[in-house]
Design a protein around this motif. Structure first.
Motif, short mmCIF file in Angstrom:
data_model
loop_
_atom_site.label_atom_id
_atom_site.label_comp_id
_atom_site.label_asym_id
_atom_site.label_seq_id
_atom_site.Cartn_x
_atom_site.Cartn_y
_atom_site.Cartn_z
N HIS A 19 2.23 16.22 4.71
CA HIS A 19 2.03 15.04 3.88
C HIS A 19 3.34 14.66 3.20
O HIS A 19 3.79 15.34 2.29
CB HIS A 19 0.94 15.29 2.83
N THR B 85 -0.43 4.26 0.85
CA THR B 85 -0.94 5.16 1.87
C THR B 85 -1.46 4.35 3.05
O THR B 85 -1.68 3.15 2.93
CB THR B 85 -2.09 6.02 1.32
N VAL B 86 -1.66 5.03 4.15
CA VAL B 86 -2.25 4.38 5.32
C VAL B 86 -3.76 4.48 5.23
O VAL B 86 -4.30 5.27 4.45
CB VAL B 86 -1.75 5.02 6.64
N GLY B 87 -4.45 3.70 5.99
CA GLY B 87 -5.91 3.75 6.01
C GLY B 87 -6.53 2.76 5.05
O GLY B 87 -5.89 1.80 4.61
N ASN B 88 -7.80 2.99 4.73
CA ASN B 88 -8.56 2.05 3.92
C ASN B 88 -8.54 2.38 2.43
O ASN B 88 -9.22 1.72 1.65
CB ASN B 88 -10.02 2.02 4.40
N SER B 89 -7.81 3.38 2.05
CA SER B 89 -7.78 3.79 0.65
C SER B 89 -7.28 2.65 -0.24
O SER B 89 -6.34 1.94 0.11
CB SER B 89 -6.90 5.03 0.53
N ARG B 90 -7.90 2.48 -1.40
CA ARG B 90 -7.52 1.41 -2.34
C ARG B 90 -6.20 1.71 -3.03
O ARG B 90 -5.50 0.82 -3.46
CB ARG B 90 -8.60 1.22 -3.37
N LYS C 208 0.86 -1.20 0.00
CA LYS C 208 0.00 0.00 0.00
C LYS C 208 0.88 1.23 0.00
O LYS C 208 1.91 1.27 0.65
CB LYS C 208 -0.90 0.00 1.23
N THR D 172 -3.39 13.37 -3.06
CA THR D 172 -2.30 12.97 -2.15
C THR D 172 -0.96 13.10 -2.86
O THR D 172 0.01 13.61 -2.28
CB THR D 172 -2.51 11.54 -1.64
#
Length: 157
Positions: A85, A62-67, A60, A73
């Motif tokens: 960022h 990025t962190v989090g739930n982003s696909r 991934k 970003t």
């Protein structure tokens, strides 16, 4: 067991100088790498490449739930004025792969007194190592020849 390391004030100051503006400098290096790729690749294409590389590697960006990585970003990662960022080292690596330019990593290495080795650098390094090895072997050969001439061999027969 931990070891204490005491740095001089000068060393500490040098580290501070190297870190001053580090994030903005990396972002500018990323912008330059992108602009060099830009006649061929648009921002959206770089984004697609980055997401494709990450997906194929199973990582991934990025962190989090982003696909995947979004254009906003990526824009924040490229904005030197944005201090909040920052791309991870993995994201920076994938960015460099996507644009085909290692300049941002070269910048980081330069802060540590290192450089990337080009294929020509590697060829010259290998040639130099071969010369040194050859010289050492000639030295051993001369010593063995002298032992044979003088009958002073130290080996077992």
């Amino acid at each position: 067991m931990s070891r204490e390391i005491q740095l001089s004030l000068l060393t500490h100051g040098d580290a501070q100088a190297k870190l001053a503006g580090f994030n903005a400098t990396i972002k500018v290096a990323m912008q330059h790498a992108l602009s060099e790729a830009r006649p061929i690749l648009s921002r959206e294409q770089v984004l697609d490449r980055m997401n494709g590389i990450a997906a194929s590697a199973g990582v991934k960006l990025t962190v989090g739930n982003s696909r995947g990585l979004s254009l906003p970003t990526l824009d924040k990662w490229l904005n030197p004025a944005d201090r909040e960022h920052l791309p991870s080292i993995l994201a920076l690596h994938i960015f460099c792969l996507a644009v085909g330019n290692l300049a941002p990593f070269c910048l980081i290495l330069g802060l540590h007194g290192c450089e990337l080795m080009t294929p020509e650098d590697k060829r010259l390094r290998n040639y130099g190592l071969a010369c040194i090895e050859s010289k050492q072997k000639r030295k051993v050969l001369r010593r063995l020849e002298e032992e044979i001439e003088h009958g002073t061999s130290h080996g077992l027969r």
